[in-house]
Design an enzyme around this catalytic site. Structure first.
Site, mmCIF file in Angstrom:
data_model
loop_
_atom_site.group_PDB
_atom_site.id
_atom_site.type_symbol
_atom_site.label_atom_id
_atom_site.label_comp_id
_atom_site.label_asym_id
_atom_site.label_seq_id
_atom_site.Cartn_x
_atom_site.Cartn_y
_atom_site.Cartn_z
ATOM 1 N N ASP A 86 4.583 3.689 7.508
ATOM 2 C CA ASP A 86 5.602 4.386 8.305
ATOM 3 C C ASP A 86 5.482 5.902 8.204
ATOM 4 O OD1 ASP A 86 6.659 4.739 5.753
ATOM 5 O OD2 ASP A 86 8.426 3.495 6.081
ATOM 6 N N ARG A 87 4.425 6.394 7.497
ATOM 7 C CA ARG A 87 4.243 7.844 7.390
ATOM 8 C C ARG A 87 2.793 8.211 7.691
ATOM 9 N NH1 ARG A 87 5.416 10.373 2.315
ATOM 10 N NH2 ARG A 87 4.737 8.501 1.249
ATOM 11 N N ARG B 182 14.965 -0.757 -4.148
ATOM 12 C CA ARG B 182 13.668 -0.399 -4.730
ATOM 13 C C ARG B 182 13.746 -0.553 -6.238
ATOM 14 N NH1 ARG B 182 10.473 3.754 -2.505
ATOM 15 N NH2 ARG B 182 11.345 3.094 -0.511
ATOM 16 N N SER C 147 6.490 0.862 -0.380
ATOM 17 C CA SER C 147 6.138 2.108 0.305
ATOM 18 C C SER C 147 5.045 2.852 -0.451
ATOM 19 C CB SER C 147 7.388 2.969 0.500
ATOM 20 O OG SER C 147 7.096 4.118 1.251
ATOM 21 N N HIS C 148 5.362 4.081 -0.905
ATOM 22 C CA HIS C 148 4.358 4.914 -1.577
ATOM 23 C C HIS C 148 4.538 4.896 -3.094
ATOM 24 C CE1 HIS C 148 7.986 7.266 -1.064
ATOM 25 N NE2 HIS C 148 7.605 7.994 -2.086
ATOM 26 N N LYS D 254 13.362 -2.793 2.921
ATOM 27 C CA LYS D 254 13.929 -1.958 3.979
ATOM 28 C C LYS D 254 14.534 -2.909 5.004
ATOM 29 C CE LYS D 254 10.667 1.860 3.294
ATOM 30 N NZ LYS D 254 9.516 2.616 3.838
ATOM 31 N N ASP E 279 0.560 6.029 4.600
ATOM 32 C CA ASP E 279 1.101 5.648 3.298
ATOM 33 C C ASP E 279 1.023 4.137 3.132
ATOM 34 O OD1 ASP E 279 3.200 4.848 4.967
ATOM 35 O OD2 ASP E 279 4.732 5.385 3.499
ATOM 36 N N HIS F 115 7.542 10.798 7.963
ATOM 37 C CA HIS F 115 8.188 9.854 8.883
ATOM 38 C C HIS F 115 8.393 10.544 10.234
ATOM 39 C CE1 HIS F 115 9.425 6.784 5.878
ATOM 40 N NE2 HIS F 115 9.524 7.806 5.054
#
Length: 465
Positions: A248-249, A20, A108-109, A118, A244, A331
């Site tokens: 995945d959330r 990241r 992601s967020h 990932k 998100d 998650h």
């Protein structure tokens, strides 16, 4: 040995369970190509022949996915481009396409200028030293240089993903719901999925836009759920779901505007799963409520507290054979009836299946045990400092005057009437704090204890509580 082809990417982008960084500062196409080459080389070592590559809706996604694919193919490994899809669809593709390996190019967020990777190889999510090993491969030029690059082909798996969920999840009655995709990548798939499940769907911010013009796609923060709360108030929809940035959330809001945090969602999921898997082990992370373990035990399950981090929880799920796991961040990992990866869309579908069996979703959610608690609070520090602060706290646990101090991931201080937690984030340079108690007075006391402890080991910080 061929000449060294890559400059080693900045070490700070190699996080505990993903890669990241800020795009074009540390996460450049050249860096991602180098990581792809290392990943392809590792795939060869593991006997993997192809890797599915998906990306979220960030503006930097296409260029970085191309660079990643070039690097993977340089090692002679094939790439299957699955396009702009939620991260769980990338995980699904590894199963569906039979390659057992995938990379999701996703921030992601994190803010719009971030992106990341990932990674799954041969069914194993890469984390910890496996991610550091990629960095070392690049630094040591321990790379496979294939005489012929791997092939590149495209595949569409969204349809198969939707079909698989629709075949598995059955609602007992139609439901009218609000979904908020926060302009993240789920906007391309969530409306169709939930309509196929039999829902009437009120869409919020389902246009995929990597600038995230409306609110940040992070449902763990209450400020990002205000649009859902307003929509539920203004319409006859009975439930709100929010996703998100990479899907995945899951975030959940009741008809009357209460946020059902994931540790309470997990109670509902655990009760449902344990009805079919008696005695099953349910895994949850250190940020979750004290009410969760007794709830699981009362339904015949085995509660296991574990480290925060999607890759770490997935590894524990695989190791134990548990049918279900969940994290406070949103998650959810269903092994029962699903594949064991974290998937906000599938979790939303399973939630609707459970709630549709009753007439009043609002009442069912609000009946779950609750406590006075804070959301996740973030103490911003410089890179590396959160780990140092938490190490100092671990060395001085007497400051907490607690019944038990759990140190598997940060410091979780347990009291008869509540808990406090401080742990270093593995994605951004912050200390994550969370507090829960039986009442406001106990919450204030526990927070005061943490304030004193933090001030003793690192004076002068401006605390977010």
């Amino acid at each position: 040995m061929p000449p060294h082809p890559h400059a080693t990417p900045a070490p700070e982008i190699f996080k505990a369970y993903d890669i990241r960084g800020i795009v074009d500062t540390v996460l450049t196409p050249a860096a991602v190509r180098a990581i792809g080459h290392a990943l392809g080389s590792e795939a060869v070592t593991r006997g993997q022949q192809a890797i599915a590559v998906g990306r979220d809706g960030r503006l930097s996604g296409p260029a970085l996915a191309t660079a990643l694919a070039d690097g993977i193919r340089a090692a002679g490994v094939d790439v299957i481009d699955i396009g702009c899809v939620p991260t769980p669809v990338s995980y699904f593709a590894a199963h569906e396409l039979g390659c057992n390996s995938c990379v999701s190019v996703t921030g992601s967020h994190n803010p719009p200028d971030y992106n990341g990777l990932k990674m799954v190889l041969g069914g194993q999510t890469l984390y910890g030293d496996m991610i550091q090993a990629l960095r070392r491969r690049i630094a040591d030029n321990d790379l496979v240089h294939a005489s012929t690059p791997g092939n590149l082909r495209s595949a569409e798996v969204d349809g198969a993903y939707i079909e698989r969920i629709v075949a598995d999840v059955k609602l007992s009655r139609p439901m009218k719901i609000v979904i908020d995709c926060g302009n993240g990548v789920t906007g391309g798939i969530a409306p169709e999925l939930f309509r196929r499940l039999g829902c009437e769907v009120l869409e919020l911010f389902c246009e995929v836009d990597g600038k995230f013009p409306n609110h940040h796609p992070d449902p763990s923060k209450p400020e990002n759920l205000q649009d859902v709360i307003r929509a539920l108030h203004d319409t006859d929809a009975e439930l709100g779901l929010a996703f998100d940035g990479d899907g995945d959330r899951l975030g959940v809001v009741t008809k009357d505007g209460e946020i059902i945090y994931p540790d309470r969602q997990l109670m509902l999921f655990a009760e449902d799963v344990l009805s079919r898997v008696p005695g099953g082990e349910i895994i949850f992370d250190v940020k979750c409520t004290r009410n969760l373990a007794p709830w699981i035990r009362a339904r015949g399950g085995k509660p296991t507290m574990w480290n925060t981090g999607h890759a770490l929880v997935k590894a524990k799920l695989k190791e134990t054979g548990a049918p279900l796991a969940g994290e406070m961040s949103g998650h959810m990992f269903f092994k029962e009836r699903w594949f064991g990866f974290d998937d906000g869309l599938y979790a939303g579908a399973r939630l609707l299946e459970i709630l549709s069996a009753g007439a009043d979703a609002n009442a069912a959610l609000k009946a779950l045990p609750n406590a006075v608690s804070t959301p996740e609070l973030n103490l911003a520090m410089n890179e590396g400092e959160p780990f140092e602060l938490v190490q100092r706290l671990k060395a001085c646990t007497h400051f907490f005057a607690a019944e038990e101090v759990i140190t598997i991931d940060g410091v979780r201080s347990e009291y008869a009437d509540g808990f406090g937690l401080a742990r270093p984030s593995n994605t951004t340079p912050v200390v994550v704090l969370r507090f829960e108690a039986d009442d406001e007075a106990a919450l204030a006391r526990i927070q005061a204890t943490f304030r004193s402890a933090i001030d003793a080991v690192w004076p002068g910080l401006s605390l977010p509580f």
